[in-house]
Scaffold this active site. Structure first.
Site, PDB file in Angstrom:
ATOM      1  N   SER A  23       1.893  55.786  58.286  1.00  0.00           N
ATOM      2  CA  SER A  23       0.907  54.709  58.182  1.00  0.00           C
ATOM      3  C   SER A  23      -0.412  55.321  57.708  1.00  0.00           C
ATOM      4  O   SER A  23      -0.572  56.538  57.643  1.00  0.00           O
ATOM      5  CB  SER A  23       0.710  54.067  59.561  1.00  0.00           C
ATOM      6  OG  SER A  23       0.213  55.059  60.446  1.00  0.00           O
ATOM      7  N   ASP A  75       3.433  53.653  54.478  1.00  0.00           N
ATOM      8  CA  ASP A  75       3.731  52.397  55.157  1.00  0.00           C
ATOM      9  C   ASP A  75       2.446  51.575  55.336  1.00  0.00           C
ATOM     10  O   ASP A  75       1.397  52.117  55.642  1.00  0.00           O
ATOM     11  CB  ASP A  75       4.334  52.730  56.537  1.00  0.00           C
ATOM     12  CG  ASP A  75       4.886  51.519  57.253  1.00  0.00           C
ATOM     13  OD1 ASP A  75       4.898  51.519  58.494  1.00  0.00           O
ATOM     14  OD2 ASP A  75       5.283  50.542  56.569  1.00  0.00           O
ATOM     15  N   ASP A  99       0.374  46.319  51.369  1.00  0.00           N
ATOM     16  CA  ASP A  99       0.538  45.198  52.292  1.00  0.00           C
ATOM     17  C   ASP A  99      -0.667  44.274  52.147  1.00  0.00           C
ATOM     18  O   ASP A  99      -1.688  44.473  52.786  1.00  0.00           O
ATOM     19  CB  ASP A  99       0.666  45.695  53.736  1.00  0.00           C
ATOM     20  CG  ASP A  99       0.802  44.516  54.709  1.00  0.00           C
ATOM     21  OD1 ASP A  99       0.906  44.769  55.920  1.00  0.00           O
ATOM     22  OD2 ASP A  99       0.783  43.359  54.236  1.00  0.00           O
ATOM     23  N   GLY A 138       9.267  45.740  61.716  1.00  0.00           N
ATOM     24  CA  GLY A 138       9.413  45.351  63.118  1.00  0.00           C
ATOM     25  C   GLY A 138      10.861  45.371  63.531  1.00  0.00           C
ATOM     26  O   GLY A 138      11.325  44.494  64.246  1.00  0.00           O
ATOM     27  N   ALA A 139      11.598  46.400  63.093  1.00  0.00           N
ATOM     28  CA  ALA A 139      13.058  46.415  63.272  1.00  0.00           C
ATOM     29  C   ALA A 139      13.520  47.209  64.492  1.00  0.00           C
ATOM     30  O   ALA A 139      14.730  47.308  64.739  1.00  0.00           O
ATOM     31  CB  ALA A 139      13.721  46.971  62.025  1.00  0.00           C
TER      32      ALA A 139
HETATM   33  O1  LIG Z   1       7.678  47.775  60.741  1.00  0.00           O
HETATM   34  C1  LIG Z   1       7.487  48.868  61.267  1.00  0.00           C
HETATM   35  C2  LIG Z   1       8.273  49.296  62.498  1.00  0.00           C
HETATM   36  O2  LIG Z   1       8.029  48.423  63.522  1.00  0.00           O
HETATM   37  P1  LIG Z   1       8.590  48.705  65.008  1.00  0.00           P
HETATM   38  O3  LIG Z   1       9.186  50.086  65.063  1.00  0.00           O
HETATM   39  O4  LIG Z   1       7.396  48.569  65.893  1.00  0.00           O
HETATM   40  O5  LIG Z   1       9.637  47.649  65.264  1.00  0.00           O
HETATM   41  N1  LIG Z   1       6.571  49.735  60.749  1.00  0.00           N
HETATM   42  O6  LIG Z   1       5.981  49.411  59.581  1.00  0.00           O
HETATM   43  C3  LIG Z   1       6.212  50.980  61.434  1.00  0.00           C
HETATM   44  C4  LIG Z   1       4.728  50.982  61.835  1.00  0.00           C
HETATM   45  C5  LIG Z   1       4.352  49.762  62.631  1.00  0.00           C
HETATM   46  C6  LIG Z   1       3.904  50.083  64.060  1.00  0.00           C
HETATM   47  O7  LIG Z   1       4.916  50.271  64.958  1.00  0.00           O
HETATM   48 NA    NA Z   2       6.732  50.133  54.529  1.00  0.00          NA
HETATM   49 ZN   LIG Z   3       5.802  47.312  59.445  1.00  0.00          ZN
END
Ligand SMILES: O=C(COP(=O)(O)O)N(O)CCCCO
Ligand code: NA
Ligand SMILES: [Zn+2]
Length: 313
Positions: free
Chosen positions: A49, A88, A110, A217-218
């Site tokens: 990130s 990301d 994004d 968000g997987a």
């Molecule tokens: O979509 C995701 C993964 O989301 P998550 O692992 O929280 O389900 N990301 O983009 C990772 C960074 C987001 C903060 O966790």
């Molecule tokens: Na990404």
């Molecule tokens: Zn994400």
């Protein structure tokens, strides 16, 4: 070898499997990810990130981006599984350009909090720059919101991806892979009631765009990991993720990159708490990070198998 994320995802899309995209902030998570990929003979997508870049560079963005590229390339160039490094949730040009200059394989722009036209024009600009130096681009359509129980609140409906917009978006931007919002959200507390994703929208987006798709968000937030962490003092009440069976369904309907950060963090903290509770005299980080790394590695190997990318290196 160090590769372009697009190579990994095109193969995944053609082969109807998915690859976990695994977030790092430090060396230990990178080590666990690389070991998991080698043991599963699977392609590896590492992602950072903007916050991770700021963290690694102590505020110096170019330094942070270069640190991650150097760390990842040192491993990637000495092993025979394909490895890509992805930015990301790129939101600020400063980070996107730094990642491209440092040598990231791909970047996400994004711009999903903007309206459709804005998102389209910003994404188009990033694609033009990135493609000029062979960097692939991910964008997001719709916003990450959990679908509440059985009542899909109108506001949430509006946040989910519109499949008709997706076709126009991909055609006009030239984006390489797309993250359609279908009801997931970031973090460890994704759903109040049962987990529900909008597979109908997902299927339509895949049919109409035909490009690799990304699930944000997987994380599954495995209950055994949560319980282990809580046994040693953590408080993760109400933690809930995307059940594995639902995750598998998304692959069937066209997801090829599965963003996973929370699960890695949960596995690490559970292992760390457990180890520290049993080893009060230990203070060598190479020792007390060993068990947490094993937990992270084990979770990643399981996820690679679940998503179907084991033995696909
Ligand atoms: O979509 C995701 C993964 O989301 P998550 O692992 O929280 O389900 N990301 O983009 C990772 C960074 C987001 C903060 O966790
Ligand atoms: Na990404
Ligand atoms: Zn994400």
């Amino acid at each position: 070898p160090y590769v372009n994320t697009k190579d990994i995802l095109e193969k995944a899309s053609e082969g109807f499997y998915a690859v976990p995209a695994l977030n790092i902030n430090n060396l230990e998570f990178l080590q666990a990810i690389i070991e998991a990929g080698l043991e599963e003979s699977a392609p590896v997508i590492i992602e950072t990130s903007e916050g991770a870049i700021k963290y690694a560079g102590n505020g110096n963005i170019m330094r942070g981006a270069k640190l991650f590229v150097d760390m990842v390339r040192e491993y990637a160039d000495t092993i025979d599984i394909p490895v890509a490094l992805h930015l990301d949730h790129g939101k600020h040009f400063e980070y996107i350009i730094a990642a491209i200059k440092a040598g990231y394989s791909s970047v996400m722009i994004d711009a999903s909090e903007h309206n459709f036209e804005e998102n389209l024009s910003i994404t188009k600009k990033v694609v033009e720059i990135a493609h000029s130096v062979n960097v692939s681009v991910e964008a997001e359509l719709g916003r990450l919101v959990g679908i509440e129980d059985n009542v899909v609140v109108a506001a949430h409906e509006a946040a989910l991806v519109d499949p008709d917009e997706a076709v126009e978006f991909v055609e006009k931007t030239g984006v390489d892979f797309l993250a359609p919002a279908i009801g997931t959200s970031h973090g460890a507390f994704k759903f109040k009631g049962e987990a529900r994703l909008d597979f109908d929208r997902l299927k339509k987006v895949k049919e109409r765009t035909g490009i690799p798709l990304v699930l944000h968000g997987a994380s599954s937030v495995p209950q055994d990991i949560v319980e282990l962490a809580e046994k040693f003092g953590a408080d993760f009440k109400g933690a809930k993720g995307v059940p594995s069976e639902i995750l598998k369904e998304t692959v069937k309907y066209g997801i090829n990159k599965v963003n996973t950060d929370t699960d890695l963090r949960m596995a690490f903290i559970a292992g760390l708490r457990e180890f520290l509770a049993g080893n009060p005299t230990e203070f060598d980080p190479r020792k007390y990070f060993k068990v947490p790394k094993e937990y992270v590695k084990g979770l990643i190997k399981e996820r690679m198998r679940l998503l179907g990318c084991s033995n696909k290196a």
